[in-house]
Design an enzyme around this catalytic site. Structure first.
Site, short mmCIF file in Angstrom:
data_model
loop_
_atom_site.label_atom_id
_atom_site.label_comp_id
_atom_site.label_asym_id
_atom_site.label_seq_id
_atom_site.Cartn_x
_atom_site.Cartn_y
_atom_site.Cartn_z
N LYS A 205 -6.47 0.50 1.23
CA LYS A 205 -5.32 0.78 2.09
C LYS A 205 -5.73 1.30 3.47
O LYS A 205 -6.85 1.72 3.71
CB LYS A 205 -4.36 1.74 1.39
CG LYS A 205 -3.57 1.02 0.30
CD LYS A 205 -2.45 1.83 -0.28
CE LYS A 205 -1.62 0.97 -1.23
NZ LYS A 205 -0.56 1.75 -1.91
N ARG A 239 -4.32 1.31 -9.59
CA ARG A 239 -4.00 -0.08 -9.25
C ARG A 239 -4.99 -0.51 -8.17
O ARG A 239 -5.02 0.05 -7.08
CB ARG A 239 -2.55 -0.15 -8.74
CG ARG A 239 -2.07 -1.55 -8.36
CD ARG A 239 -0.60 -1.48 -7.94
NE ARG A 239 -0.10 -2.80 -7.55
CZ ARG A 239 -0.18 -3.32 -6.34
NH1 ARG A 239 -0.77 -2.62 -5.35
NH2 ARG A 239 0.31 -4.52 -6.07
#
Length: 257
Positions: A205, A239
C-alpha cells in the site's frame, strides 16, 4: 488471504484485466504457496486522497460481474480453499455467491449495501467488515474506527450472521493518511475489544511506499514488516499479494507470539 485482482487499474500493478486463465493460475499458485482464502476483486477501490486525481473509474455491475464470475466459477469447482468476493455491490455479491464464493469482503462495512448482511446470513457465509470513510478527519481515530466497526457488527448479527463468521478490518489505507495508518497499526490490539477476529490488509500500500520511497512492486520488505507487526499485535488474518513470502513471515510471527 491471497489477492487476485481481475482489473486493469490495480494500484499494486498486479491487475489481470479479463484474463480468466491468468487469474485462475495465480489463485492456484497462491493456494499452493499457503493461502487459506483467495479474494477475487473486479473493481479497484484505491481511495482518492491517496492518489490525487489518479482515481479508479467506477464500473457498472455488469462489467464487474463479467470480470469476476468466470474466475469464481472455475476456482470454486477446483480449488480446495474458500473463495472470497471483494465487493460492496449487492448484485455482484449475490451472483458471486451463486457462482461459489463463500466469503463476502465488504470494504465499506455495510455502509453502502447493508443487504450484504442478509445475504451472508441466508447462506451461512463469512463476512469481512472493513472500516472506511470519505476523507481523513477524526476527533478520536481508534475510538471512531471501533465505534463504526461495532455498529457494523451489530447490523450483521441482527441480520442473523453467525458471530464466529464476522471478521473486522481497520481499513489501512482507506480514509486514513500516512500518520493515521501507522497509528492504527501501532494500536491494532485495541480492536480485540470488539470480540471478533481481525484481518489486516497492508500489502504494497501507498503508506509503505511513502515511508520507503518505493513503487508497489518493490514494497515486499515493507509489507513483511507490517504483516509481522500486525500479527504480533493481534491480527488473525492478513490479506496479501506476495503469498509465499508472507506465509513465511506469518509463521515466524506466530512462533514469536
Amino acid at each position: 488471504m491471497g489477492i487476485v485482482n481481475v482489473t486493469n487499474d490495480s494500484f499494486s500493478g498486479d491487475g489481470l484485466d479479463r484474463d480468466v486463465d491468468g487469474a485462475v493460475a495465480q489463485a492456484v499458485r497462491m493456494a499452493a504457496d499457503g493461502a487459506d482464502v483467495i479474494d477475487i476483486g473486479g473493481e479497484s477501490t484505491r481511495p482518492r486522497h491517496s492518489y490525487g486525481d489518479d482515481v479508479p473509474v467506477p464500473i457498472s455491475v455488469g462489467e464487474e460481474l463479467e470480470r469476476v464470475l468466470p474466475v469464481i466459477e472455475r476456482l470454486a469447482a477446483t480449488l480446495p480453499v474458500p473463495i472470497s468476493i471483494d465487493t460492496s455491490k449487492q448484485e455482484v455479491a449475490e451472483l458471486a455467491v451463486a457462482a461459489g464464493a463463500t466469503v463476502l469482503n465488504d470494504v465499506w462495512g455495510l455502509k453502502r449495501s447493508p443487504g450484504l448482511a442478509d445475504l451472508a446470513a441466508r447462506h451461512g457465509l463469512s463476512l469481512v467488515l472493513m472500516h472506511n470513510q470519505d476523507g481523513t478527519q477524526y476527533e478520536d481515530l481508534m475510538g471512531q474506527i471501533k465505534a463504526e466497526l461495532n455498529f457494523a457488527i451489530k447490523l450483521a448479527k441482527r441480520a442473523g450472521v453467525a458471530p464466529d463468521r464476522i471478521v473486522v478490518d481497520p481499513g489501512i489505507g482507506f480514509g486514513k493518511d500516512l500518520a493515521q495508518n501507522l497509528e492504527v497499526l501501532r494500536r491494532l490490539g485495541e480492536l480485540r475489544e470488539l470480540g471478533q477476529p481481525v484481518m489486516v490488509g497492508t500489502s504494497r500500500k501507498t503508506f509503505i511506499g511513502r515511508v520507503l520511497d518505493l513503487p508497489p512492486q518493490d514494497r515486499v520488505e515493507g509489507t513483511a514488516a507490517t504483516v509481522a507487526a500486525s500479527i504480533l499485535r493481534g491480527a488473525d488474518m492478513v490479506r496479501v499479494h506476495d503469498v509465499q513470502a508472507m506465509v513465511r513471515v506469518s509463521r515466524m510471527s506466530d512462533a514469536l507470539k
